[in-house]
Motif scaffolding. Structure first.
Motif, PDB file in Angstrom:
ATOM      1  N   GLU A 154       0.837  -1.206   0.000  1.00 25.97           N
ATOM      2  CA  GLU A 154       0.000   0.000   0.000  1.00 25.97           C
ATOM      3  C   GLU A 154       0.867   1.249   0.000  1.00 25.97           C
ATOM      4  OE1 GLU A 154      -3.635   2.283   2.339  1.00 25.97           O
ATOM      5  OE2 GLU A 154      -3.042   0.263   2.977  1.00 25.97           O
ATOM      6  N   ALA A 155       1.972   1.224   0.750  1.00 28.45           N
ATOM      7  CA  ALA A 155       2.859   2.385   0.778  1.00 28.45           C
ATOM      8  C   ALA A 155       3.430   2.675  -0.607  1.00 28.45           C
ATOM      9  CB  ALA A 155       3.984   2.157   1.786  1.00 28.45           C
ATOM     10  N   ARG A 156       3.764   1.621  -1.340  1.00 25.76           N
ATOM     11  CA  ARG A 156       4.283   1.825  -2.698  1.00 25.76           C
ATOM     12  C   ARG A 156       3.209   2.395  -3.620  1.00 25.76           C
ATOM     13  NH1 ARG A 156       9.315  -0.904  -3.158  1.00 25.76           N
ATOM     14  NH2 ARG A 156       9.705  -2.235  -1.339  1.00 25.76           N
ATOM     15  N   ASP A 157       1.970   1.956  -3.450  1.00 28.89           N
ATOM     16  CA  ASP A 157       0.871   2.517  -4.238  1.00 28.89           C
ATOM     17  C   ASP A 157       0.652   3.988  -3.895  1.00 28.89           C
ATOM     18  OD1 ASP A 157       0.319   0.240  -5.696  1.00 28.89           O
ATOM     19  OD2 ASP A 157      -1.229  -0.485  -4.328  1.00 28.89           O
ATOM     20  N   LEU A 158       0.718   4.308  -2.624  1.00 28.39           N
ATOM     21  CA  LEU A 158       0.561   5.704  -2.201  1.00 28.39           C
ATOM     22  C   LEU A 158       1.692   6.572  -2.737  1.00 28.39           C
ATOM     23  CD1 LEU A 158      -0.553   5.202   1.509  1.00 28.39           C
ATOM     24  CD2 LEU A 158      -1.968   5.974  -0.396  1.00 28.39           C
ATOM     25  N   GLU A 159       2.895   6.002  -2.830  1.00 24.08           N
ATOM     26  CA  GLU A 159       4.009   6.757  -3.399  1.00 24.08           C
ATOM     27  C   GLU A 159       3.753   7.058  -4.878  1.00 24.08           C
ATOM     28  OE1 GLU A 159       7.686   8.557  -4.336  1.00 24.08           O
ATOM     29  OE2 GLU A 159       6.382   8.478  -2.589  1.00 24.08           O
TER      30      GLU A 159
END
Length: 441
Positions: A154-159
């Protein structure tokens, strides 16, 4: 998120502190084995061990090394999470691009950015909850890896959304988003990603071969490590070393802190100025490529300490650790001992000829009285894994011959920051939850 100035310093010239840094020896010598059979011998490390951020032993709550395999449930969850993130990204971009009015377009961009920031805060809460539940024995090691891999995804998607919003803001006339705010969000999202989490997702999804993972936790920290086909990967997060209420570290001071804590890495960086530091908000990222791998070290502006690291090191670049050998029935078994969670090399040869032997190897941990098949040593007689935290036994059986070696991990070559964590009894599995919050601009 706190909107603070952005500092970017690339290939900085070393300050006097950096220039004075010198390679450091491992923190403590390896403990000598007692009661060993006459055929068992021990040697000193062949070269310096790279220092690592770790969970302080006095604050360690749980420690486990476990084999993980493909799992259909998490695999489908990761795929759904990725698909959902891409759909949400495209929907956000299309909604903003469809608006011609600059004022309305600007509002939409800021609204989306606020949502990304709020999700970053939620991820911090989710990560702490995973650690707390694991310490309370409410989650298994596999479940911890699954949850941390989900947070990573999810953090990579948010990035990706952050980058898209940055570009949309640049394309919008007479409008801009504070660069410090965007960079601070990027550093915050870095907190939840790492090479071990990404590799765990690949293993559970069947994209990578089954492997063993080391998981070590304190009340607010987690250390993960594993060995891929040809690389040792490690990542550590220490929540006790974050202090968002204070700010005042300069880029040069961040470099000084990393040079002080990782003297061997700093001395052997790829070029004389082969390090860069990016800072915004309440933390700085120092990246170093050196002759034995890559280091990402995060320095907190408040605590002025390294609170997170990730290391990627090719197996061929690793030292031999502290070799210990057992010889029996014509088999010579050598274990290059290392620290808990460190890269552990096992070598099997014929004692007479020295030729490598291909055979199955098992490992058992004294504390759990469990034994696990590591796999075969292969044509070179070598197999890699990660070291348990306590006494362990390596066993090889080849036909009517067998060799058994029982040993312990070596002390961890820790950073100076390891001494700052509050001591916690290892029997206390009810840590208080200490969530970190951020202030939105």
């Amino acid at each position: 998120m706190k909107a603070l100035p952005l500092f970017v310093v690339v290939l900085l010239v070393a300050s006097p502190v950096l220039g004075a840094a010198s390679p450091g020896a491992p923190a403590g010598a390896a403990t000598a084995l007692t009661g060993a059979a006459p055929a068992q011998v021990e040697a000193s490390p062949s070269n310096e061990t790279i220092r690592v951020l770790d969970i302080d032993e006095g604050a360690l709550v749980r420690s486990k090394v476990e084999s993980e395999y493909v799992d259909l449930g998490p695999s489908l969850d990761f795929a759904a999470l990725r698909a959902g993130g891409q759909i949400q990204l495209r929907a956000s971009v299309e909604r903003i691009e469809s608006v011609d009015d600059v004022s309305r377009r600007s509002q939409l961009i800021l609204g989306e950015l606020n949502r990304v920031e709020q999700r970053a805060i939620a991820l911090q809460s989710a990560q702490q909850s995973v650690i707390t539940q694991y310490n309370a024995d409410e989650l298994t090691t596999r479940e911890v890896l699954v949850e941390l891999a989900r947070i990573d995804a999810e953090a990579r998607d948010l990035e990706e959304r952050r980058v898209a919003l940055r570009e949309l803001a640049r394309e919008t006339p007479d409008f801009s988003v504070d660069s410090g705010r965007l960079a601070a969000l990027e550093r915050e999202l870095d907190t939840f990603t790492g090479p071990v989490r990404a590799h765990a997702a690949d293993v559970l999804s069947g994209k990578a071969a089954p492997t063993r993972f080391s998981v070590r936790t304190s009340q607010t920290g987690v250390a993960l490590s594993s060995v891929t086909d040809d690389t040792y990967i490690r990542e550590v997060y220490r929540g006790d070393l974050r202090n968002r209420d204070e700010s005042g570290v300069t880029p040069t001071e961040a470099l000084d802190k990393v040079a002080e804590n990782y003297p061997g890495v700093w001395q052997s960086r790829a070029t004389q100025n082969g390090a860069d530091v990016v800072g915004a908000g309440d933390s700085y990222l120092v990246r170093i490529n050196y002759d034995r791998g890559q280091l990402y070290a995060y320095v907190d502006s408040g605590s002025r300490e390294v609170f997170k690291e990730s290391q990627t090191r090719p197996l061929e670049s690793l030292s031999n650790g502290t070799p210990t050998t057992e010889v029996k029935d014509g088999l010579e078994l050598t274990v290059d001992r290392t620290y808990p969670g460190g890269p552990l090399r096992i070598q099997l040869n014929e004692s007479a000829s020295g030729n490598p032997i291909d055979a199955n190897v098992t490992i058992g941990v004294e504390a759990s009285q469990e034994s696990t098949l590591l796999g075969r040593t292969g044509s070179d007689g070598t197999i890699w894994t990660v070291s348990p935290s306590g006494t362990y036994t390596i066993t090889v059986i080849r036909g009517n011959a067998a060799v058994v070696l029982t040993t312990d991990p070596t002390p961890t070559p820790t950073l100076a920051t390891n001494t700052t964590e509050e001591n916690t009894s290892t029997t206390d599995i009810r840590p208080t939850q200490s969530l970190v919050t951020a202030t939105t601009a």
